[in-house]
Enzyme design. Structure first.
Site, mmCIF file in Angstrom:
data_model
loop_
_atom_site.group_PDB
_atom_site.id
_atom_site.type_symbol
_atom_site.label_atom_id
_atom_site.label_comp_id
_atom_site.label_asym_id
_atom_site.label_seq_id
_atom_site.Cartn_x
_atom_site.Cartn_y
_atom_site.Cartn_z
ATOM 1 N N CYS A 261 1.581 -5.025 5.828
ATOM 2 C CA CYS A 261 0.806 -6.067 6.519
ATOM 3 C C CYS A 261 0.722 -5.887 8.033
ATOM 4 C CB CYS A 261 1.390 -7.443 6.201
ATOM 5 S SG CYS A 261 1.077 -7.909 4.498
ATOM 6 N N ARG A 328 5.204 1.109 1.765
ATOM 7 C CA ARG A 328 3.936 1.270 2.483
ATOM 8 C C ARG A 328 4.180 1.111 3.988
ATOM 9 N NH1 ARG A 328 0.172 -2.859 -0.858
ATOM 10 N NH2 ARG A 328 2.101 -4.053 -0.909
HETATM 11 P P1 NAD Z 1 -1.187 -4.942 -3.744
HETATM 12 O O1 NAD Z 1 -1.720 -3.575 -3.505
HETATM 13 O O2 NAD Z 1 0.232 -5.131 -4.102
HETATM 14 O O3 NAD Z 1 -2.068 -5.649 -4.884
HETATM 15 C C1 NAD Z 1 -3.452 -5.627 -4.915
HETATM 16 C C2 NAD Z 1 -3.890 -5.612 -6.373
HETATM 17 O O4 NAD Z 1 -5.304 -5.723 -6.454
HETATM 18 C C3 NAD Z 1 -3.513 -4.327 -7.104
HETATM 19 O O5 NAD Z 1 -2.744 -4.625 -8.255
HETATM 20 C C4 NAD Z 1 -4.865 -3.725 -7.481
HETATM 21 O O6 NAD Z 1 -4.838 -3.027 -8.723
HETATM 22 C C5 NAD Z 1 -5.741 -4.961 -7.545
HETATM 23 N N1 NAD Z 1 -7.178 -4.667 -7.446
HETATM 24 C C6 NAD Z 1 -7.799 -3.874 -6.552
HETATM 25 N N2 NAD Z 1 -9.132 -3.823 -6.826
HETATM 26 C C7 NAD Z 1 -9.336 -4.626 -7.896
HETATM 27 C C8 NAD Z 1 -10.484 -4.975 -8.652
HETATM 28 N N3 NAD Z 1 -11.701 -4.495 -8.345
HETATM 29 N N4 NAD Z 1 -10.326 -5.789 -9.712
HETATM 30 C C9 NAD Z 1 -9.112 -6.276 -10.021
HETATM 31 N N5 NAD Z 1 -7.981 -5.968 -9.352
HETATM 32 C C10 NAD Z 1 -8.093 -5.142 -8.300
HETATM 33 O O7 NAD Z 1 -1.543 -5.755 -2.433
HETATM 34 P P2 NAD Z 1 -0.747 -7.036 -1.863
HETATM 35 O O8 NAD Z 1 0.416 -6.579 -1.081
HETATM 36 O O9 NAD Z 1 -0.588 -8.028 -2.950
HETATM 37 O O10 NAD Z 1 -1.836 -7.566 -0.818
HETATM 38 C C11 NAD Z 1 -3.008 -8.232 -1.243
HETATM 39 C C12 NAD Z 1 -3.608 -8.922 -0.043
HETATM 40 O O11 NAD Z 1 -2.706 -9.937 0.436
HETATM 41 C C13 NAD Z 1 -3.875 -8.033 1.159
HETATM 42 O O12 NAD Z 1 -5.023 -8.475 1.809
HETATM 43 C C14 NAD Z 1 -2.666 -8.240 2.041
HETATM 44 O O13 NAD Z 1 -2.916 -7.985 3.381
HETATM 45 C C15 NAD Z 1 -2.383 -9.714 1.803
HETATM 46 N N6 NAD Z 1 -1.004 -10.135 2.021
HETATM 47 C C16 NAD Z 1 0.026 -9.350 1.620
HETATM 48 C C17 NAD Z 1 1.337 -9.788 1.808
HETATM 49 C C18 NAD Z 1 2.490 -8.918 1.387
HETATM 50 O O14 NAD Z 1 3.625 -9.213 1.801
HETATM 51 N N7 NAD Z 1 2.295 -7.889 0.588
HETATM 52 C C19 NAD Z 1 1.587 -11.033 2.395
HETATM 53 C C20 NAD Z 1 0.505 -11.830 2.761
HETATM 54 C C21 NAD Z 1 -0.793 -11.362 2.572
#
Ligand code: NAD
Length: 430
Positions: A261, A328
């Site tokens: 992030c 990451r």
């Molecule tokens: P992640 O990579 O763990 O998960 C994303 C998921 O989306 C994956 O499982 C992927 O397969 C799925 N995906 C992608 N394209 C898709 C599609 N077309 N159809 C269905 N599924 C699909 O990512 P994350 O860490 O959960 O982050 C997600 C969002 O939340 C990002 O924008 C991130 O910046 C934000 N965020 C993350 C955190 C954190 O701590 N990881 C905290 C707050 C906000």
């Protein structure tokens, strides 16, 4: 009870889905990664997050949580649709919104009645407007819909706690109807709810993450001054933190921030500002300090070991922070690669992240515990502050090391105590 579809069963989507089910809602998590969905259907977790497996199990058993690869199935069975897919960094620095776009198009095609489509992913300001246009264009059923922004602030490693006990819930909306439904959804959490327009909600997320990154770089800059003048940054931070306007949190000097992030969100915010016609110099400095911290570790290794070529260095911690297996943008990767370029052989251990690190790092000897890392190493570098490292048998570590050298990138040890034990020890900013 509300019917909810969470698209993207990742760190944010799966945790949000499980927690919303725990609150009594009926939740379908949809992800196009069939392997991930199969793993979840088998009752296993695709990543490590404390408490998640039990919560998922409980809610699947209770019939409140299910998984699918079909967005259509998820959308048709739900009133509220959360978009929680990844928004990674493009080479240009901007957020890559192709996953958000793809998912929005699929949502539109699957609409069969009025829905609220909520951005939970971290997205640049004005993304809500784009999603709205796209859904309107591809909405064959002509069903009405609302767009909302509900950024997520959870931290990996404490994700369930954070979702269930947020400092605030931000809801950006265009309609009273969406505000009412989303406010009701989060009411059981009994925390402050801030209702704004969509642009404001989107901006709150980038402004918050960038401010936290700024706080880390600020204390790291202070740490660098402390080293030059003989002050102790941990005490400076303590002294600052008692001031309520500053606060104790996020004042731990160290190797700098990493993870999926902060690095990408700071870069994205600089780009968002640029597009809006503002040069966000302050955040550029935040990034420079962060890079400098990683370089400092290599400099410290040189100052303690003289020549690095041919030496072996043990790395304690690969995850970008404790209590997660996420690597990451982890500082460990950068530091290991920099050391390897200097001709250093690397031994490493992490309690959770080694399976994720193996495909990413080359020529690393992965060990089964910190003692095996120390065996035959010329120095140890603490990169992640896992509790396990705070309670090491340091005399045993000293015996196993070729030279009693420890670089403590997270200030987990007491410098005076380490000196007493006979270590050549360097922390950060003291
Ligand atoms: P992640 O990579 O763990 O998960 C994303 C998921 O989306 C994956 O499982 C992927 O397969 C799925 N995906 C992608 N394209 C898709 C599609 N077309 N159809 C269905 N599924 C699909 O990512 P994350 O860490 O959960 O982050 C997600 C969002 O939340 C990002 O924008 C991130 O910046 C934000 N965020 C993350 C955190 C954190 O701590 N990881 C905290 C707050 C906000």
């Amino acid at each position: 009870m509300k019917s909810i579809c969470v698209i993207g069963a990742g760190h944010v989507g799966l945790v949000s889905g499980a927690c919303l089910a725990e609150l009594g809602n009926k939740v379908i998590c949809a992800d196009n990664d069939a392997r991930k969905i199969n793993v979840l259907k088998e009752g296993k977790m695709p990543f490590y997050e404390p408490g998640l497996e039990e919560m998922v199990y409980r809610n699947v058993k209770g019939g409140r949580l299910s998984f699918t690869v079909s967005i259509e199935e998820g959308v048709k069975n739900s009133r509220i649709i959360f978009i929680a897919v990844g928004t990674p960094q493009k080479p240009s620095g901007e957020a890559d919104l192709t996953f958000v776009e793809a998912v929005s198009r699929e949502i539109a095609k699957s609409m069969d009645g009025r829905k609220i489509v909520v951005e939970k992913s971290t997205v640049p300001v004005k993304t809500g407007g784009w999603i709205k246009k796209l859904i309107k264009l591809n909405n064959n059923s002509n069903s009405g819909f609302d767009i909302a922004s509900n950024p997520e602030f959870l931290r990996e490693g404490a994700a369930i706690h954070d979702f269930m006990n947020p400092d605030r819930i931000v809801i950006g909306v265009e309609s009273k109807r969406a505000a009412k439904i989303l406010t009701e959804l989060y009411k059981p959490l009994n925390q402050p709810i801030i209702v704004t327009n969509i642009e404001t909600a989107e901006l709150i997320k980038h402004a918050s993450n960038s401010f936290l990154a700024l706080k880390i770089s600020y204390i790291n800059a202070i740490a660098n001054i402390c080293e030059k003048v003989g002050a102790d940054v941990t005490k400076v931070a303590e002294g600052m933190g008692y001031d309520k306007r500053i606060g104790q949190e996020f004042l731990n000097a160290g190797i700098g921030y990493g993870g999926s992030c902060f690095p990408k969100d700071v870069t994205a915010f600089i780009k968002i500002a640029e597009e809006a016609g503002y040069d966000f110099e302050l955040l550029k400095a935040v990034q420079r300090v962060n890079e400098f911290q990683r370089e400092q570790i290599i400099k410290k290794a040189k100052s303690l070991l003289w020549n690095l070529r041919g030496k072996t260095i043990g790395i304690l911690g690969l995850a970008f922070k404790p209590d997660t297996d996420d690597i990451r943008e982890a500082p460990s990767i950068d530091i290991i690669r920099q050391l390897q370029r200097e001709g250093v052989k690397i031994r490493a251990y992490d309690p959770q992240a080694m399976d994720n690190a193996r495909p990413v790092l080359e020529d690393v000897v992965f060990c089964h515990d910190p003692y095996q890392v120390a065996e035959g190493s010329d120095a140890l570098i603490v990169v992640t502050e896992w509790d396990e490292f705070k309670n090491l048998d340091l005399l045993r570590i000293k015996e196993l090391l070729k030279q009693p050298v420890i670089i403590d990138g997270r200030n987990i040890f007491d410098p005076a105590g380490m000196k007493k034990l006979g270590f050549n020890y360097k922390g950060i900013g003291r």
